[in-house]
Write a protein that holds these residues in place. Structure first.
Motif, short mmCIF file in Angstrom:
data_model
loop_
_atom_site.label_atom_id
_atom_site.label_comp_id
_atom_site.label_asym_id
_atom_site.label_seq_id
_atom_site.Cartn_x
_atom_site.Cartn_y
_atom_site.Cartn_z
N GLN A 136 0.91 -1.41 -0.39
CA GLN A 136 -0.47 -0.18 0.18
C GLN A 136 0.71 1.32 -0.06
OE1 GLN A 136 -2.39 0.44 3.33
NE2 GLN A 136 -3.41 2.09 2.61
N SER A 137 2.19 1.24 0.61
CA SER A 137 2.94 2.35 0.63
C SER A 137 3.44 2.23 -0.35
CB SER A 137 3.47 2.37 1.91
OG SER A 137 5.01 1.11 1.74
N TYR A 138 3.46 1.74 -1.47
CA TYR A 138 3.72 2.09 -2.81
C TYR A 138 3.10 2.79 -3.87
CZ TYR A 138 6.96 -1.41 -1.32
OH TYR A 138 7.86 -2.10 0.06
N LEU A 139 1.75 2.13 -3.46
CA LEU A 139 1.19 3.39 -4.53
C LEU A 139 1.24 4.75 -4.51
CD1 LEU A 139 -2.19 1.89 -3.18
CD2 LEU A 139 -0.42 0.96 -4.62
N PRO A 140 1.65 5.40 -4.02
CA PRO A 140 1.91 7.33 -4.33
C PRO A 140 3.09 7.18 -5.28
CG PRO A 140 1.61 6.82 -2.00
CD PRO A 140 1.83 6.00 -2.80
N HIS A 141 3.71 6.28 -5.81
CA HIS A 141 5.58 6.31 -6.23
C HIS A 141 4.70 5.05 -7.53
CE1 HIS A 141 7.21 3.62 -3.63
NE2 HIS A 141 7.08 4.64 -3.07
N ALA A 142 4.16 5.31 -8.18
CA ALA A 142 3.79 3.97 -9.38
C ALA A 142 4.53 3.89 -10.57
CB ALA A 142 2.41 3.56 -9.40
N ASN A 143 5.05 3.02 -10.82
CA ASN A 143 6.21 2.66 -12.02
C ASN A 143 7.32 3.57 -11.53
OD1 ASN A 143 4.90 1.17 -13.18
ND2 ASN A 143 2.77 2.86 -14.12
N GLN A 144 7.38 4.49 -10.44
CA GLN A 144 9.23 4.39 -10.17
C GLN A 144 9.52 3.55 -9.10
OE1 GLN A 144 8.56 8.27 -8.81
NE2 GLN A 144 6.06 8.86 -9.69
N LEU A 145 11.03 4.07 -9.02
CA LEU A 145 11.64 3.10 -8.55
C LEU A 145 12.38 3.49 -8.15
CD1 LEU A 145 11.92 0.47 -8.09
CD2 LEU A 145 13.34 -0.57 -9.58
N PRO A 146 11.92 4.46 -6.15
CA PRO A 146 12.74 5.12 -5.59
C PRO A 146 13.45 4.23 -4.19
CG PRO A 146 10.64 5.41 -4.88
CD PRO A 146 10.30 4.38 -5.94
N ASP A 163 12.95 2.90 2.57
CA ASP A 163 13.90 3.32 3.64
C ASP A 163 14.37 2.08 3.89
OD1 ASP A 163 13.71 3.39 6.73
OD2 ASP A 163 11.95 4.43 7.19
N GLN A 164 15.75 2.33 4.12
CA GLN A 164 16.99 1.21 4.41
C GLN A 164 17.02 0.54 5.73
OE1 GLN A 164 18.91 0.02 1.37
NE2 GLN A 164 17.06 1.22 0.75
N ALA A 165 16.21 1.97 7.04
CA ALA A 165 16.12 1.19 8.15
C ALA A 165 15.26 0.14 8.48
CB ALA A 165 16.36 2.50 9.59
N GLY A 219 14.88 -8.02 8.66
CA GLY A 219 15.26 -9.00 8.29
C GLY A 219 16.20 -8.94 7.19
N GLY A 220 16.72 -7.49 6.68
CA GLY A 220 17.27 -7.30 5.65
C GLY A 220 18.42 -7.62 5.66
N PHE A 237 21.54 -2.38 -0.22
CA PHE A 237 20.57 -1.07 -0.81
C PHE A 237 19.74 -1.81 -1.48
CE2 PHE A 237 19.62 3.07 -1.78
CZ PHE A 237 19.71 3.83 -1.25
N TYR A 238 18.56 -1.29 -0.71
CA TYR A 238 16.92 -2.57 -2.03
C TYR A 238 16.13 -0.35 -2.79
CZ TYR A 238 17.27 -6.38 2.07
OH TYR A 238 18.18 -7.07 1.72
N TYR A 239 15.70 -1.16 -3.26
CA TYR A 239 14.69 -0.71 -3.51
C TYR A 239 13.10 -1.29 -3.99
CZ TYR A 239 18.19 2.39 -5.47
OH TYR A 239 19.39 3.03 -5.88
N HIS A 240 12.55 -0.74 -3.39
CA HIS A 240 11.43 -1.02 -3.96
C HIS A 240 9.99 -0.19 -4.71
CE1 HIS A 240 11.89 -5.06 -1.73
NE2 HIS A 240 11.71 -3.90 -0.86
N SER A 241 8.85 -0.63 -5.25
CA SER A 241 8.12 -0.03 -5.75
C SER A 241 6.30 -1.11 -5.96
CB SER A 241 8.44 1.00 -6.77
OG SER A 241 7.16 1.79 -6.92
N TYR A 242 5.68 -0.12 -6.97
CA TYR A 242 4.28 -0.89 -7.22
C TYR A 242 4.26 -0.15 -8.93
CZ TYR A 242 -0.52 -0.65 -8.77
OH TYR A 242 -1.97 -1.29 -8.92
#
Length: 378
Positions: free
Chosen positions: A231-241, A244-246, A252-253, A258-263
């Motif tokens: 749900q938190s990824y919906l505001p940046h759909a089709n982007q890949l910012p 939040d690394q912390a 468990g990361g 270094f991660y990027y997550h999106s929708y």
């Protein structure tokens, strides 16, 4: 009546099973959340996702729950997936008690990346899996055939490799990352508690009740956690910012990642172009496509991820990836990597840099499929 007597009563009467089934029903609320997709495919995968979490939860909290006699099992694999599971990974997980000491023995194999960490918490309790110790295989002392031995304890031993734990540590997680599964040999590992010759006791009513309760909580807690992420990824759909690394580390990361997550969401005539301007000096990288439930799409039958080995780079060192419902059929002079949607119209995605000296952020563009050639040429 004390808790042991109560457990015996509920196991004998069957009340423990009724409680378990009722608790499982709670997880269904996550599939029916208003922002979650309601089409037949995503809904069907949502219900299947809960059954997969249940299988993992039963392994974790019933079959392999005895920290006095730990064993490694697979917490994520081709048909059991959690939180953008890495298609290039082989995961292992073991339950421990931070007040005991253990030894991990194994052989290194030839897999590209291997890390071992200890954690505390759990998705069934506080929604976190915080790291309490970590060792990178590059720092292991290996024998002539790649063999190693790691002491798992609160106090550092006088010599040898050591994996730190705290009193609250309750798990060991192993990540093996492949560049090419067909050619690399995985590491082999075992874990055992030290300082005891005891034998496992028969299953008790108390253990059965606790195992079922924790498994049901695991299903609900895990489904809730990653539904919130999606749900938190919906505001940046089709982007890949950048993610939040912390937050990634708190669940468990791997600290080397270094991660990027999106929708993502694409109409039938649309494609998503993802461009990496350059690939930084790193030990590994990959990009994967997931469904809404943050399960990697079925990489057994579809090309849904690329990594340092499989991606084709352009002459200038950049990497162009096209996520599309059908093959973009690019010109021979263009270096383009196609990832499949595998019948999905929406989902999540993840990019990882592992041990990178810098983070190179991707650039994304949505285009009409019939304009792909022009866009790629430009």
């Amino acid at each position: 009546m004390n808790s042991d007597e109560s457990a015996v009563r509920d196991v004998v009467s069957g009340a423990v099973w009724d409680e378990f089934c009722e608790a499982l029903k709670q997880a269904g609320r996550q599939v029916l959340r208003p922002e979650a997709p309601a089409d037949a495919l995503d809904r069907a995968e949502g219900w299947r996702y809960l059954t997969r979490l249940l299988r993992i939860g039963l392994e974790m909290h019933l079959e392999f729950a005895d920290a006095d006699f730990p064993g490694f099992f697979l917490p994520s694999h081709e048909t059991g997936k959690i939180g953008a599971d890495n298609p290039d990974n082989a995961y292992l997980f073991a339950k421990i008690n931070g007040r005991h000491e253990y030894v991990i023995r194994g052989t290194r194999g030839s897999v590209s990346y291997l890390s071992i960490g200890t954690q505390k918490g759990g998705y069934e309790t506080n929604g976190k899996m915080e790291q309490t110790g970590f060792i990178d295989a590059k720092d292991l002392h290996l024998g002539p055939n790649g063999e190693f031995e790691i002491r798992v304890s609160a106090e550092k031993p006088a010599s040898g490799d050591w994996l730190r734990i705290e009193a609250d540590s309750n798990a060991v997680i192993v990540r093996q990352t492949f560049l090419d599964r067909k050619t690399e040999k995985p590491a082999q590992l075992t874990i055992a508690r030290t300082g005891t010759d005891a034998q496992p006791a028969p299953l008790s009513a108390v253990r059965l009740q606790a195992g079922l309760r924790n498994a049901a909580r695991f299903v609900d807690g895990t489904a809730t956690l990653f539904a919130n992420w999606a749900q938190s990824y919906l505001p940046h759909a089709n982007q890949l910012p950048p993610a939040d690394q912390a937050l990634c580390q708190s669940v468990g990361g791997d600290p080397n990642i270094f991660y990027y997550h999106s929708y993502w969401q694409l109409a039938p005539d649309e494609a998503l172009v993802i461009r990496l301007p350059r690939i930084p000096d790193c030990r590994f990288w990959n990009l994967q496509i997931n469904n809404w439930w943050m399960e990697s799409l079925d990489y057994r039958y579809h090309r849904i991820h690329l990594n340092k080995h499989s991606a084709q780079l352009a002459a200038d060192g950049s990497c162009t990836i096209v996520l599309a419902h059908r093959d973009p059929q690019h010109a021979p002079t263009q270096t383009v990597n196609w990832l499949e949607t595998a019948g999905h119209e929406r989902g999540t995605m993840c990019l990882r840099w592992v041990g990178a000296h810098e983070q190179v952020h991707p650039v994304t563009t949505v285009v009409k499929h019939d304009q792909l050639h022009q866009t790629l040429a430009a």
